[in-house]
Scaffold this motif. Sequence first.
Motif, PDB file in Angstrom:
ATOM      1  N   LYS A  72       0.806  -1.231  -0.040  1.00  0.00           N
ATOM      2  CA  LYS A  72       0.019  -0.111   0.180  1.00  0.00           C
ATOM      3  C   LYS A  72       0.985   1.318  -0.028  1.00  0.00           C
ATOM      4  O   LYS A  72       1.780   1.589   0.697  1.00  0.00           O
ATOM      5  CB  LYS A  72      -0.838  -0.029   1.015  1.00  0.00           C
ATOM      6  CG  LYS A  72      -1.973   1.227   1.149  1.00  0.00           C
ATOM      7  CD  LYS A  72      -2.489   1.259   2.591  1.00  0.00           C
ATOM      8  CE  LYS A  72      -3.715   2.302   2.612  1.00  0.00           C
ATOM      9  NZ  LYS A  72      -4.437   2.305   3.856  1.00  0.00           N
ATOM     10  N   LYS A 110       2.282   4.711   0.822  1.00  0.00           N
ATOM     11  CA  LYS A 110       1.989   5.776   1.892  1.00  0.00           C
ATOM     12  C   LYS A 110       2.805   6.959   1.387  1.00  0.00           C
ATOM     13  O   LYS A 110       3.915   6.935   1.068  1.00  0.00           O
ATOM     14  CB  LYS A 110       2.650   5.302   3.209  1.00  0.00           C
ATOM     15  CG  LYS A 110       1.828   3.921   3.486  1.00  0.00           C
ATOM     16  CD  LYS A 110       2.595   3.058   4.588  1.00  0.00           C
ATOM     17  CE  LYS A 110       2.270   1.963   5.082  1.00  0.00           C
ATOM     18  NZ  LYS A 110       2.242   0.978   3.971  1.00  0.00           N
ATOM     19  N   ILE A 146       4.515  10.373   2.959  1.00  0.00           N
ATOM     20  CA  ILE A 146       4.877  10.976   4.375  1.00  0.00           C
ATOM     21  C   ILE A 146       5.399  12.467   4.006  1.00  0.00           C
ATOM     22  O   ILE A 146       6.126  12.628   3.203  1.00  0.00           O
ATOM     23  CB  ILE A 146       6.168  10.173   4.927  1.00  0.00           C
ATOM     24  CG1 ILE A 146       5.933   8.668   4.791  1.00  0.00           C
ATOM     25  CG2 ILE A 146       6.695  10.674   6.207  1.00  0.00           C
ATOM     26  CD1 ILE A 146       4.768   8.266   5.690  1.00  0.00           C
ATOM     27  N   LYS A 185      -3.956  13.849   9.058  1.00  0.00           N
ATOM     28  CA  LYS A 185      -4.914  13.343   8.163  1.00  0.00           C
ATOM     29  C   LYS A 185      -5.069  13.478   6.827  1.00  0.00           C
ATOM     30  O   LYS A 185      -5.372  12.461   6.226  1.00  0.00           O
ATOM     31  CB  LYS A 185      -6.265  14.114   8.746  1.00  0.00           C
ATOM     32  CG  LYS A 185      -6.470  13.565  10.383  1.00  0.00           C
ATOM     33  CD  LYS A 185      -7.941  14.330  10.595  1.00  0.00           C
ATOM     34  CE  LYS A 185      -8.576  14.064  12.088  1.00  0.00           C
ATOM     35  NZ  LYS A 185      -9.839  14.460  12.499  1.00  0.00           N
ATOM     36  N   ASP A 227      -0.256  10.156   5.105  1.00  0.00           N
ATOM     37  CA  ASP A 227      -0.194   8.887   6.041  1.00  0.00           C
ATOM     38  C   ASP A 227       0.495   9.255   7.439  1.00  0.00           C
ATOM     39  O   ASP A 227       0.249   8.729   8.280  1.00  0.00           O
ATOM     40  CB  ASP A 227       0.517   7.936   5.149  1.00  0.00           C
ATOM     41  CG  ASP A 227      -0.502   7.381   3.985  1.00  0.00           C
ATOM     42  OD1 ASP A 227      -1.533   6.607   4.538  1.00  0.00           O
ATOM     43  OD2 ASP A 227      -0.136   7.789   3.077  1.00  0.00           O
ATOM     44  N   ALA A 228       1.491  10.193   7.232  1.00  0.00           N
ATOM     45  CA  ALA A 228       2.286  10.544   8.271  1.00  0.00           C
ATOM     46  C   ALA A 228       2.943  12.114   8.118  1.00  0.00           C
ATOM     47  O   ALA A 228       3.321  12.391   7.008  1.00  0.00           O
ATOM     48  CB  ALA A 228       3.227   9.562   8.869  1.00  0.00           C
ATOM     49  N   SER A 265       1.156  10.954  12.978  1.00  0.00           N
ATOM     50  CA  SER A 265       0.126  10.163  12.197  1.00  0.00           C
ATOM     51  C   SER A 265      -1.148   9.961  12.697  1.00  0.00           C
ATOM     52  O   SER A 265      -1.329   9.861  14.032  1.00  0.00           O
ATOM     53  CB  SER A 265       0.704   8.685  11.934  1.00  0.00           C
ATOM     54  OG  SER A 265       0.711   7.905  13.063  1.00  0.00           O
ATOM     55  N   ASP A 266      -2.009   9.955  11.884  1.00  0.00           N
ATOM     56  CA  ASP A 266      -3.658   9.814  12.436  1.00  0.00           C
ATOM     57  C   ASP A 266      -3.909   8.564  13.214  1.00  0.00           C
ATOM     58  O   ASP A 266      -4.738   8.480  13.919  1.00  0.00           O
ATOM     59  CB  ASP A 266      -4.394  10.004  11.364  1.00  0.00           C
ATOM     60  CG  ASP A 266      -6.048  10.309  11.776  1.00  0.00           C
ATOM     61  OD1 ASP A 266      -6.249  10.753  12.936  1.00  0.00           O
ATOM     62  OD2 ASP A 266      -6.972   9.698  11.104  1.00  0.00           O
ATOM     63  N   ILE A 298       1.558   3.709  12.459  1.00  0.00           N
ATOM     64  CA  ILE A 298       1.987   3.980  11.639  1.00  0.00           C
ATOM     65  C   ILE A 298       3.025   2.566  11.725  1.00  0.00           C
ATOM     66  O   ILE A 298       3.182   1.984  12.704  1.00  0.00           O
ATOM     67  CB  ILE A 298       3.393   5.075  11.491  1.00  0.00           C
ATOM     68  CG1 ILE A 298       4.024   5.139   9.938  1.00  0.00           C
ATOM     69  CG2 ILE A 298       4.513   4.830  12.389  1.00  0.00           C
ATOM     70  CD1 ILE A 298       2.859   5.728   9.234  1.00  0.00           C
TER      71      ILE A 298
END
Length: 445
Positions: A49, A51, A53, A91, A94-95, A114-115, A118
Motif C-alpha cells: 500500500k 504511503k 509521508i 490526516k 499518512d504521516a 500520524s492519524d 504507523i
Amino acid sequence: MNKILIIIQREYFTRVKKKSFIIMTLLSPVIFAAMMIVPAWLTSQEDTKEKVIAIDDTTGNYATALKSTQYIKYQTLTDKQGSQDKQKLAKQFDALLVIREDLLEKKPNVHLYSDGQITMDVIENIKSNLNGHLRQLKLESYNIEGLDSKIKEINQLRVSINTIRLDEDGSEKQSSAEFAIFIGMASAFLIYMIMILYATQVMRGVIEEKTSRIVEVMISSVKPFQLMMGKIIGIGMVALTQFFLWIILTVGVVTTVQSTFLTTVNKVEVSETNNDHKATSATSSKAQNVEASINKIIKIIKDANLPLILGMFIFYFIGGYLIYSALFAAIGSAIDNETETQQFVMPVLLPLILSIYVAMAVFRNPHGDIAFWFSMIPLTSPVVMMSRIPYDVDTWELILSMTILTASFILFTWFAARVYRTGILMYGKKVSYKEIWKWFVQAGK
C-alpha cells in the motif's frame, strides 16, 4: 511373557487403527513444515500500500536525504503548508515528519505524527535514510580526501564466517551454529511433547480401565505388573511408529520440494537463453542464490552426525518415556477419575517443564555445569541431553547419562509397580501422597 505380548499387541493395534492416529501422522509433517515456512514467508511480505509521508524540515538539511521507494513516498512541505495544524496534516497525509533542529548538534530526535498507528517499515526506512545521511555529514566534516571512494570501500566490507568441524581423522566437515541450535531445540521440544502426549495416554488408559471395572476381569488373568508393562510398552511402540513415519514423510517432503525447485530453476535458465530480458536474468540469479543456499543446508545436514542424533533421540525418548509413563501409570491406578489428577500430575511434570528452560539456556553454554548436571538427572536428561548432543558431548558424559537413565527406569518402574498393584483395585477413597507411600511400603511385605 506371552501375556505381556498379548497386552502389548492389544494396546498397539487399538491405537494405530484410530482415525486420529492416522490423521495426525499424515498432517504433522505438514504442520511442522508450515510452522517453519509460514512465519518466514509472512515476514518477507512487503506492504504494497502506497504511503505518502509529509516532511516539515525547518533546517532544510535533511528533506533531500529521504529517498522515496516504490511504496513509501516523501513530500517536502512548503513554509505555508508547514504552518498548518499538525492534526490536519496528519490526516491529509499518512504521516508527518517534523525536524526542527540540527541533528548533528543536538540529540538526533525527530517527531513522526500520524492519524493512526504507523508501520515499522516506514519507521525503519526513515531511520535508515537519516542515519546514513548523518554518517555522511559527519565524515565530510573531517575533510578526508577521496571520501566517497573510501565510504564505498568501507560499505563493501562484509565478513562471512564458514564454520568447519575437524574430526579426529583430520577430515573437514561443514558445520553451522544455527543448525546446531535448530536440531538441538527441535529434538528437545519433540521429545518433550511426545513424552507428555504418550505418557499421559498411559494414565488415561489406566483410569478408563479402572473406572469401567474392566481391570478387575483382566487382573484375574494377568498380574498387575504384566498389565502395567504391557500398556506402557504398547503405547511406547505406537509413539515410535508415529515418529518413524514422521521421519519418512518429512524426508519425502524435503526430497519433493528440492526436486521441484531444481526443475523450476532449470526452466528459468532455459527461458533466459530464449529471452534475454533483465527481469528474467534477475529471476534466474535469485533462483540460483536460493538453490545455492538449499544445497549448503543439505550439505550441512549430511555432514552432521545424524545417525548419532537419531540413535540418541530414540534411546532418550524410550528411557524418558518409560520413567514418566511408569509414574503416570501409578497415578492413574491411585485415582478414580481425571479430575483428581492435578495434584499428582503437576509435581511429576515440573522437572520436565524445567528441562525445557534449561535446554534453551544450553545453547549459550552447552558444556557448563548447569547443562552437565541437568543432563545427568534422569527426569530432565532426555530433553537437556538432546539439546547438547549437536555440540559434540564427550563420550563418557553420554555413557554416564545413559547408565543413570537406565538404572532410574528400573527404580521408577519398581516403585510404580508396587503402587499400581494396590491402587488398581482401590475405589472410592480420597488418595494422598501419604496413602501412596503406604501402598508402596505394604506391597513389599
